[in-house]
Design an enzyme around this catalytic site. Structure first.
Site, short mmCIF file in Angstrom:
data_model
loop_
_atom_site.label_atom_id
_atom_site.label_comp_id
_atom_site.label_asym_id
_atom_site.label_seq_id
_atom_site.Cartn_x
_atom_site.Cartn_y
_atom_site.Cartn_z
N SER A 158 -9.31 0.99 4.73
CA SER A 158 -9.02 1.31 3.44
C SER A 158 -8.10 0.38 2.80
O SER A 158 -7.91 0.36 1.56
CB SER A 158 -8.64 2.82 3.31
N LYS A 214 0.47 -1.39 -0.34
CA LYS A 214 -0.52 -0.40 -0.67
C LYS A 214 -0.28 0.79 -1.89
O LYS A 214 0.84 1.19 -1.66
CB LYS A 214 -1.18 -0.07 0.76
N SER A 270 -7.37 1.96 9.16
CA SER A 270 -7.15 1.23 7.75
C SER A 270 -6.50 0.24 7.72
O SER A 270 -6.27 -0.49 6.83
CB SER A 270 -7.07 2.42 6.83
N1 GLN Z 1 -12.27 4.29 8.12
C1 GLN Z 1 -11.63 5.44 8.15
C2 GLN Z 1 -11.92 6.56 7.27
O1 GLN Z 1 -12.72 6.19 6.35
C3 GLN Z 1 -10.11 5.19 8.21
C4 GLN Z 1 -9.35 5.57 7.05
C5 GLN Z 1 -7.82 5.33 7.15
O2 GLN Z 1 -7.62 4.93 8.17
N2 GLN Z 1 -7.25 5.75 6.14
O3 GLN Z 1 -11.45 7.66 7.40
#
Ligand code: GLN
Length: 482
Positions: A148, A73, A172
């Site tokens: 994400s 990532k 994420s």
């Molecule tokens: N979907 C969650 C957010 O928007 C989690 C994001 C993440 O785990 N980085 O914060």
């Protein structure tokens, strides 16, 4: 998957160079459509692959991940390689050092083939918040891969990497794993070093693996887990190797079903698949126990207070001076700034996307004098209550089960205008981050939509630092019902 490739490498059936080239040629033919990668590292990947082949030729022993192509990532630093975190503000940023997880992967001889797309600074659930491109779900390219870490998930499911790393602050890793039909693990807070991962919510973030099987995820965890002097929150005593706990035997294991997670609000079609998964666990010998997590309804609001507060302070470092973009240096910028304050403001205005700005503004408000106690401290208190709920539940059970997400992969563009709708999708995943426990998403079935079978993820949480029971149960499920 990894073990089979390892055996082929050792037996000379394939070479690491051939394997690596095979993955790059797939990237060439598919990634224009999928959009999983932001940066490819072909040259260094082939250098590493050649070194592994040389070792094999010389009769030297190689490790499990040695010579295996993987993706990272883009918010995790790989020395000398561009690291954008999906943001324009880091468009020209070259990481000056390796994250600890990268150092460990390199020491293990893994072949890093590229950096994957993500929601900007990991804020989002669909990978549509990237400043660069929208990643498509390889299972159905009209849908999002989740987020994400959507690029890391898409790369593995499209066979553009064998495994990958993501980060998980509120789901994420697990939600994209669920949307793409993969296994994704968020380790216990402190199990894996965060050194070299760009911070989003420092008290919530963890790095973890994506793979096609539970065993692959266990193998990668064995490589990256453990204490690190560069991250004071890491704990000693990782129970390595994690793959040795995959006995397939879950006889007598107690799996808790929280009544709050299986309420009326859960889509009945998803509930049906989750109920079938519970039956499968029973048939494998697990004991199913009803439990209660009474403060569950406060988890989502507490997360969306604590997380932006930490985001606002973590992202203060991107000021046009220390890292990446500086607007008054940039030819394409909106205008030339005349003084330091203008440089800060213009750089941040130009460099950050709308979701990042929204969270910085919310977080800055939450942390401001007079509101800090009302919001941030209150959210921290909710976290204590949630932790207490979990401590009590774990007196009765070894694991807690739910769906990973309240939906299947949604259509591209479906939620971009409605952030709240996007946030609600995090309902089952965020609590593991708020309390710090390890959690895994694994394929538990499918749901038909538009004539396509879309993957659904099952979600298990375990006691703090008990990744072995978590992996063992998910592996038993996978092996039992292939
Ligand atoms: N979907 C969650 C957010 O928007 C989690 C994001 C993440 O785990 N980085 O914060």
């Amino acid at each position: 998957m990894i073990k089979e490739l390892h055996t082929k490498l050792v037996n000379g059936k394939i070479t690491s160079v051939a394997l690596t080239e095979e993955y790059f040629s797939r990237i060439e033919s598919r990634d224009a459509e999928i959009g999983a990668y932001l940066t490819l590292m072909k040259e260094s990947a082939l250098v590493q692959a050649r070194a592994v082949d040389e070792k094999i030729k010389n009769g030297e022993e190689i490790g499990m991940l040695e010579g295996i192509p993987c993706a990272i990532k883009d918010n995790i630093c790989v020395e000398g390689v561009r690291a954008t975190a999906g943001s324009k503000i880091l468009d020209n940023y070259i990481a000056p050092y390796d994250a600890t997880v990268i150092r460990r992967l390199k020491e293990a001889g893994a072949v890093i083939i590229g950096k994957t797309n993500m929601d900007e600074f990991a804020m989002g659930s669909s990978t549509e918040n990237s400043a660069y491109q929208v990643t498509k779900n390889p299972v159905d390219i009209t849908r999002v891969p989740g987020g994400s870490s959507g690029g890391s998930a898409a790369a593995v499911v499209a066979d553009e990497a064998v495994f990958s790393l993501g980060t998980d602050t509120g789901g994420s890793i697990r939600q994209p794993a669920a949307f793409c039909g993969l296994v994704g693990l968020k380790p216990t807070y402190g199990r894996v070093s965060r050194y070299g991962a760009m911070a989003m919510g420092s008290s919530l973030d963890q790095i973890g693996p994506f793979g096609k099987t539970v065993e692959d995820v266990a193998l990668v965890l064995s490589c990256i887990a453990g204490e690190d002097s560069m991250d004071a929150t890491t704990a000693e005593g990782a129970h390595k190797p994690y793959e040795s706990f995959l006995s397939g035997d879950i006889q007598g294991l107690r799996i808790g079903i929280p009544k709050e997670y299986f309420s009326e609000a859960l889509d009945p079609r998803i509930k049906r698949v989750a109920d079938e998964a519970i039956e499968k666990f029973k048939r494998l010998g697990a004991e199913i126990v009803s439990v209660s997590l009474p403060n569950s309804e406060y988890a989502l609001p507490a997360y969306y207070i604590a997380m932006p507060a930490e985001v606002s302070s973590n992202l203060a470092r991107f000021d046009g001076v220390k890292y990446g973009l500086r607007v008054n240096d940039n030819e394409d910028s909106i205008k030339k700034s005349n003084n330091l304050l203008e440089t800060y403001l213009d750089t941040r205005r130009f460099g950050f996307g709308p979701e990042v700005k929204r969270r910085i503004m919310l977080g800055t408000y939450i942390l401001s004098a007079g509101y800090y106690d009302a919001y941030y401290i209150k959210a921290q208190k909710v976290r204590s209550l949630l932790r207490h709920d979990f401590e009590k539940a774990f007196e009765q059970v070894d694991l807690i089960f739910s769906p990973t997400a309240p939906e299947v992969a949604f259509k591209i563009g479906e939620k971009t205008d409605d952030p709240l709708k996007m946030y609600l999708g995090d309902i089952y995943t965020i609590t593991a981050n708020l309390v710090g426990v390890p959690a895994i998403s694994f394929p538990m079935g499918t749901l038909e939509e538009d004539g396509k079978n879309l993957p659904l993820g099952g979600h298990l949480m375990a006691k703090w630092f008990d990744e072995e029971t978590l992996l063992c149960a998910a592996d038993a499920f996978e092996k039992g019902f292939k």
